[in-house]
Design a protein around this motif. Sequence first.
Motif, mmCIF file in Angstrom:
data_model
loop_
_atom_site.group_PDB
_atom_site.id
_atom_site.type_symbol
_atom_site.label_atom_id
_atom_site.label_comp_id
_atom_site.label_asym_id
_atom_site.label_seq_id
_atom_site.Cartn_x
_atom_site.Cartn_y
_atom_site.Cartn_z
ATOM 1 N N ARG A 4 16.894 0.380 56.759
ATOM 2 C CA ARG A 4 16.498 1.555 57.560
ATOM 3 C C ARG A 4 15.907 2.608 56.639
ATOM 4 O O ARG A 4 16.428 2.852 55.568
ATOM 5 N N ALA A 61 15.057 6.207 55.088
ATOM 6 C CA ALA A 61 15.753 7.502 55.023
ATOM 7 C C ALA A 61 15.047 8.491 55.932
ATOM 8 O O ALA A 61 13.819 8.534 55.968
ATOM 9 N N ARG A 62 15.865 9.262 56.624
ATOM 10 C CA ARG A 62 15.279 10.143 57.624
ATOM 11 C C ARG A 62 15.511 11.615 57.255
ATOM 12 O O ARG A 62 16.597 12.021 56.867
ATOM 13 N N TYR A 70 14.530 15.914 58.440
ATOM 14 C CA TYR A 70 14.621 16.657 59.696
ATOM 15 C C TYR A 70 13.372 16.393 60.518
ATOM 16 O O TYR A 70 12.284 16.189 59.966
ATOM 17 N N GLU A 128 13.761 20.139 64.789
ATOM 18 C CA GLU A 128 14.921 20.723 64.099
ATOM 19 C C GLU A 128 14.477 21.863 63.174
ATOM 20 O O GLU A 128 15.071 22.939 63.156
ATOM 21 N N THR A 166 15.427 25.873 63.545
ATOM 22 C CA THR A 166 16.089 26.564 62.423
ATOM 23 C C THR A 166 15.259 27.761 61.964
ATOM 24 O O THR A 166 15.765 28.870 61.790
ATOM 25 N N ILE A 193 15.353 30.662 64.513
ATOM 26 C CA ILE A 193 16.593 31.455 64.447
ATOM 27 C C ILE A 193 16.566 32.357 63.215
ATOM 28 O O ILE A 193 16.867 33.545 63.284
ATOM 29 N N PHE A 233 16.599 36.665 62.859
ATOM 30 C CA PHE A 233 17.448 37.475 61.975
ATOM 31 C C PHE A 233 16.620 38.328 61.026
ATOM 32 O O PHE A 233 16.894 39.504 60.822
ATOM 33 N N ILE A 246 16.638 42.385 60.711
ATOM 34 C CA ILE A 246 16.947 43.076 59.452
ATOM 35 C C ILE A 246 15.800 43.996 59.039
ATOM 36 O O ILE A 246 16.005 45.159 58.687
ATOM 37 N N MET A 249 24.183 -1.728 54.154
ATOM 38 C CA MET A 249 24.005 -0.627 53.206
ATOM 39 C C MET A 249 24.126 0.709 53.935
ATOM 40 O O MET A 249 23.654 0.849 55.052
ATOM 41 N N ARG A 307 23.329 4.157 55.119
ATOM 42 C CA ARG A 307 22.044 4.857 55.177
ATOM 43 C C ARG A 307 22.212 6.309 54.701
ATOM 44 O O ARG A 307 23.241 6.928 54.961
ATOM 45 N N SER A 308 21.203 6.819 53.987
ATOM 46 C CA SER A 308 21.280 8.234 53.586
ATOM 47 C C SER A 308 20.913 9.074 54.799
ATOM 48 O O SER A 308 20.004 8.745 55.540
ATOM 49 N N PHE A 315 21.511 16.560 57.619
ATOM 50 C CA PHE A 315 22.367 17.210 58.599
ATOM 51 C C PHE A 315 21.783 17.009 59.984
ATOM 52 O O PHE A 315 20.565 16.996 60.155
ATOM 53 N N LEU A 323 21.189 18.247 63.965
ATOM 54 C CA LEU A 323 20.832 19.529 64.573
ATOM 55 C C LEU A 323 22.099 20.325 64.917
ATOM 56 O O LEU A 323 22.172 21.539 64.719
ATOM 57 N N THR A 364 23.553 21.881 61.784
ATOM 58 C CA THR A 364 22.724 23.016 61.358
ATOM 59 C C THR A 364 22.970 24.226 62.259
ATOM 60 O O THR A 364 23.087 25.359 61.791
ATOM 61 N N LEU A 365 23.053 23.964 63.571
ATOM 62 C CA LEU A 365 23.269 25.085 64.510
ATOM 63 C C LEU A 365 24.637 25.734 64.312
ATOM 64 O O LEU A 365 24.759 26.961 64.389
ATOM 65 N N LEU A 396 24.385 27.821 61.274
ATOM 66 C CA LEU A 396 23.617 29.039 61.568
ATOM 67 C C LEU A 396 24.424 30.026 62.413
ATOM 68 O O LEU A 396 24.306 31.239 62.250
ATOM 69 N N ALA A 428 25.133 33.675 61.503
ATOM 70 C CA ALA A 428 24.732 34.739 62.434
ATOM 71 C C ALA A 428 25.863 35.744 62.626
ATOM 72 O O ALA A 428 25.634 36.955 62.639
ATOM 73 N N ILE A 470 26.090 37.839 59.432
ATOM 74 C CA ILE A 470 24.969 38.789 59.304
ATOM 75 C C ILE A 470 25.069 39.883 60.359
ATOM 76 O O ILE A 470 24.901 41.065 60.076
#
Lengths: 165, 128
Positions: free
Chosen positions: A3, A5-6, A8, A12, A16, A19, A23, A27, B1, B3-4, B7, B9, B12-13, B16, B20, B23
């Motif tokens: 497979r 490597a994947r 983002y 996604e 990110t 968002i 911010f 600011i 094997m 898989r690599s 992150f 979604l 990540t959210l 964040l 948030a 901040i």
Amino acid sequence: MRRRARGYTMLEISITLAIFGVFLFIIVTMTAEMRRNEKKWPINFFAHPEVGSVLARMRRDIYDSTSRPENFETYSSSPLTLIVYTINNDGTAETVVWDFTTPGEAHRKAFKATLLSSEWMARGLPLFIATTKAMPSGQEAIRIQAVDTEKKLAIDELIVPRPHA
Amino acid sequence: MHRSRGFSLVETLVALAILAIVITTTIAMFAERTRRLREANETILAFQALSNEAEYWRREPFTEIDKPDNQTFKSDLTILTPMAPYTTEVKVDAPRSDVRNVTLTIHWAKREAHLGIARANTGGSGLW
């Protein structure tokens, strides 16, 4: 089969960044607003408590003054030099010279007769000016004003000496 | 094997969301501090103006205090420039025939500052 490597997906990364962008916008907007507000104000009195100290001492000297000599020793009255003959708590009198001729500094020198009895100074000040103003009642007030480096008025105080019998 | 994997979604959210909260709290604290400092500075300026105005009202002849067209601020209000727009108000109460309570008020940005002085009729002796 191996497979691949994947990373983002575009979606996604977009979410990110969106968002993060929100911010960043908040600011930057708030920082700009605060800077605008800071420029509007002449001085932050809480960051410069010595302004209050100068005023408190001047108030006491002027309230208790009985006269305002034009000259004393090497000093002459001017908007940058205030000379008052004032009464102390112990009933003795002294001549007090407020010297604002050094930018950013206020020097208070008190003399008993012609001998220097005490000296006090404050630094980091706006430019103080002491003038006189005639009150409608006929009394003479001393008007203390102070302007910051951008010429904005930070202090404007009328102090009328107390009547002395 | 194995898989690599990056992150997801959701991860990540969540990260964040935590960021948030941190901040937002920091910004809120900073904004609150700025607001309180501004209000404190406004109060200092307002009471300088009120104190100057009180010096005039202490010396106003007793018979002039009640006149409605006289009940305005008389002192120089340049010091209030950063607080514009503002309005001023003079209110006179007569609890007794020989006493007047003068309340000086400055209104600005949904805030107000008051300073009251009591004047007694001393028969024009110049005493307060």
